[in-house]
Design an enzyme around this catalytic site. Structure first.
Site, short mmCIF file in Angstrom:
data_model
loop_
_atom_site.label_atom_id
_atom_site.label_comp_id
_atom_site.label_asym_id
_atom_site.label_seq_id
_atom_site.Cartn_x
_atom_site.Cartn_y
_atom_site.Cartn_z
N TRP A 182 -2.10 12.79 -3.63
CA TRP A 182 -2.65 13.60 -4.90
C TRP A 182 -2.09 14.81 -4.60
O TRP A 182 -2.14 15.38 -3.20
CB TRP A 182 -4.02 13.31 -4.44
CG TRP A 182 -4.52 13.81 -5.25
CD1 TRP A 182 -4.42 14.00 -6.43
CD2 TRP A 182 -5.09 15.00 -4.80
NE1 TRP A 182 -5.08 15.11 -7.26
CE2 TRP A 182 -5.70 15.84 -6.51
CE3 TRP A 182 -5.43 15.86 -3.91
CZ2 TRP A 182 -6.58 17.44 -6.73
CZ3 TRP A 182 -6.31 17.51 -3.90
CH2 TRP A 182 -6.87 17.18 -5.66
N GLU A 223 -1.64 8.73 -6.56
CA GLU A 223 -3.56 8.72 -7.66
C GLU A 223 -3.10 10.29 -8.76
O GLU A 223 -2.64 11.35 -7.83
CB GLU A 223 -4.36 9.56 -6.13
CG GLU A 223 -5.66 9.86 -6.55
CD GLU A 223 -6.55 10.26 -5.64
OE1 GLU A 223 -6.23 10.21 -4.83
OE2 GLU A 223 -7.77 10.60 -6.07
N LYS A 225 -4.64 12.59 -11.98
CA LYS A 225 -5.82 13.09 -12.49
C LYS A 225 -6.09 13.38 -14.00
O LYS A 225 -5.18 13.90 -13.90
CB LYS A 225 -6.01 13.70 -10.97
CG LYS A 225 -7.75 14.69 -11.25
CD LYS A 225 -7.57 15.32 -9.83
CE LYS A 225 -9.45 16.76 -10.15
NZ LYS A 225 -9.52 16.72 -8.71
N ASP A 256 -8.47 6.22 -8.70
CA ASP A 256 -9.55 7.16 -8.56
C ASP A 256 -10.97 7.61 -9.58
O ASP A 256 -10.20 7.79 -10.26
CB ASP A 256 -9.68 8.62 -7.72
CG ASP A 256 -10.96 9.47 -7.46
OD1 ASP A 256 -11.72 9.62 -8.01
OD2 ASP A 256 -10.96 10.31 -6.33
N HIS A 259 -11.27 10.36 -11.59
CA HIS A 259 -10.28 11.50 -12.50
C HIS A 259 -9.60 10.49 -13.76
O HIS A 259 -8.63 10.87 -14.23
CB HIS A 259 -8.83 11.16 -11.14
CG HIS A 259 -9.08 11.58 -10.54
ND1 HIS A 259 -8.07 11.24 -9.35
CD2 HIS A 259 -9.99 12.01 -9.87
CE1 HIS A 259 -8.68 12.36 -8.38
NE2 HIS A 259 -9.66 12.34 -8.84
N HIS A 283 -10.05 4.81 -5.00
CA HIS A 283 -11.25 5.59 -4.74
C HIS A 283 -12.74 5.61 -5.00
O HIS A 283 -12.30 5.80 -6.43
CB HIS A 283 -10.50 6.95 -4.65
CG HIS A 283 -9.43 7.90 -3.81
ND1 HIS A 283 -8.57 9.21 -3.74
CD2 HIS A 283 -9.22 7.10 -2.92
CE1 HIS A 283 -8.03 9.56 -2.51
NE2 HIS A 283 -8.29 7.93 -1.46
N ASP A 291 -15.40 15.11 -11.89
CA ASP A 291 -15.28 14.62 -10.72
C ASP A 291 -15.90 15.86 -9.60
O ASP A 291 -15.53 16.28 -8.52
CB ASP A 291 -13.59 15.06 -10.70
CG ASP A 291 -12.94 14.07 -9.48
OD1 ASP A 291 -13.47 13.07 -8.97
OD2 ASP A 291 -12.52 14.74 -8.56
N ASP A 293 -17.53 14.48 -7.69
CA ASP A 293 -17.63 13.62 -5.67
C ASP A 293 -18.96 13.52 -5.18
O ASP A 293 -19.26 13.54 -4.40
CB ASP A 293 -17.04 13.84 -5.02
CG ASP A 293 -15.19 13.51 -5.53
OD1 ASP A 293 -14.56 12.58 -5.01
OD2 ASP A 293 -14.46 14.70 -6.17
N ASP A 323 -13.88 7.93 -1.35
CA ASP A 323 -13.66 9.18 -1.69
C ASP A 323 -14.83 9.95 -2.35
O ASP A 323 -14.98 10.46 -3.66
CB ASP A 323 -12.02 9.38 -2.68
CG ASP A 323 -11.73 11.01 -2.69
OD1 ASP A 323 -12.26 11.89 -1.91
OD2 ASP A 323 -11.10 11.03 -3.62
#
Ligand code: RNT
Ligand code: ZN
Length: 414
Positions: A182, A223, A225, A256, A259, A283, A291, A293, A323
């Site tokens: 990534w 990955e 995004k 992810d 993303h 993820h 994003d 997280d 993640d």
């Protein structure tokens, strides 16, 4: 077996589901636990601040500041997470012991203590990520797509070094290593050239792969995004770019779920990729408005993701990694909560009579399908999860041991 479980078992049997089979199935699905929840994605080698359009917020006390502390915290978390576990490392967690070495010259021996730890913990394998952020070697926020050749080549060498380290992990652990690339590369404002950076990223990836690696040992994922903080207008490695690159080069896509546009769902992307790829990497995270997280909770999209894995018999095809990084709550509680929720979602999906629901769909009996889908939500999956925990010597209460660890260990980190 407890009485509560037997009651649940009976309830599920009425729906044509065997709870023992479901439990046995979930036990075999490994979850890759990300080391970076323990220290707010700082690592041991880079700048002390997190860069690259990602952010941790909060300053809960007790952050792990070195290998020993991170190892101890991971050990505590692992002891409270049931099921098969893998360790997901970033290159920035190299153990350099004072050696002056740049990321393009990292060697397997810089990670030998991690291998030792993973073996001690009885983990299923180690996954790896080159670290192309939080580094003075980034130029204008760019790495593999940089127009500056020296910068671009540095990061190519870093990823090549990571391929070697990934091979080492796979051999040591006797299990494949998923190496996920990534990069944060992008622009805050509307770029004048959208193709150039992508062609440079393509060239860089070609150069990385050109050194060759054992594809049985290492699975390379890319990955994508949609945007990052300070990089709102353009992301070099977007979804279309990587999906095509992966397809043409026989790599794996990593999705992810933070993303994408908030109305796009990773659960819906998984089966599309399963139609074309041997593997899909995830993820699993929870984005709140962006994003962000946040720690993974037991919410609808998590259940949908789990359902796509289970009902498509993709237990071995989908590689599940977590993640998220929350610095506002006890970091071990964050790790354990998210990991348990992932497992609970898999179990929830395995407790559905998926065959029957598919048949109803194909028959076009959408009324029965609708009503039966709603009924699933009332079944006592919590009691089955409790039994699953019991089989690992665990209970629903993981906060008491975490509070004790906080008192004994975390609170003393000043
Ligand atoms: C960032 C990506 C990436 C990182 C980790 C630390 O948006 O999700 O996977 O979170 O590599
Ligand atoms: Zn990610």
């Amino acid at each position: 077996m407890t009485d509560k479980y037997l009651l649940a078992k009976e309830e599920y049997a009425k729906a044509g589901v065997d709870t023992d089979t479901a439990i046995a199935r979930i036990k075999e699905i490994p979850i890759s636990i990300h080391c970076w929840q323990g220290d707010d994605v700082i690592g041991f080698d880079g700048s002390a601040s997190l860069e690259g359009g990602i952010q941790t917020t909060g300053n809960y006390p007790g952050r792990a500041r070195n290998f020993e502390e991170l190892k101890a915290d991971l050990h505590e978390a692992f002891s409270l997470i049931p099921g098969k576990k893998r360790l997901n490392l970033h290159a920035s967690y190299a153990i350099l012991n004072g050696e002056k070495v740049d990321r393009d010259a990292y060697r397997p021996d810089h990670f030998a203590p991690w291998v030792e730890f993973a073996k001690e913990e009885g983990l299923d394998g180690i996954d790896f990520n080159p670290t192309l952020f939080s580094s003075p070697k980034m130029k204008d926020g760019l790495s593999l797509s940089s127009p500056d050749e020296e910068t671009r080549e540095f990061w190519v060498r870093h990823c090549q070094a990571c391929l070697k380290i990934s091979e080492y992990f796979a051999k040591e652990m006797q299990s494949h290593c998923l190496m996920n690339i990534w990069i944060p590369d992008g622009y805050k404002d509307v770029p004048a050239d959208r193709l150039g950076p992508r062609l440079r990223l393509k060239q860089s990836l070609d150069e990385i792969l050109s050194i060759g690696y054992d594809r049985h040992l290492v699975k390379v994922a890319v990955e994508s995004k949609v945007f990052g903080i300070g990089l709102e207008s353009y992301t070099v490695g977007n979804s279309e770019f990587y999906m095509n690159y992966a397809a043409k080069n026989n790599l794996c896509c990593l999705l992810d779920n933070g993303h994408y546009h908030p109305l796009e769902y990773v659960s819906d992307k998984i089966p599309s990729l399963l139609a074309f790829y041997d593997n899909v990497a995830l993820h699993v995270t929870r984005g709140v408005r962006w994003d962000s997280d946040h720690v993974v909770t037991f919410e609808d999209e998590l259940k949908e993701i789990a359902k796509e894995i289970i009902r498509n018999d993709a237990d071995k095809k989908v590689m599940i990694g977590l993640d998220y990084f929350d610095a506002s709550i006890n970091r071990i509680a964050a790790w354990v909560t998210g990991a348990r929720n992932m497992e609970k979602a898999l179990l929830y999906a395995a407790l559905i009579n998926n065959k029957r629901l598919k048949e109803l769909q194909d028959k076009g009996d959408f009324t029965t399908l609708f009503v039966e889908t709603e009924a699933i939500k009332d079944r006592p999956y919590g009691l089955v999860f409790e039994e699953y925990l019991r089989q690992f010597g665990l209970t629903l209460d993981y906060l008491t041991p975490i509070r004790e660890y906080e008192k004994q260990v975390l609170s003393k980190r000043k």
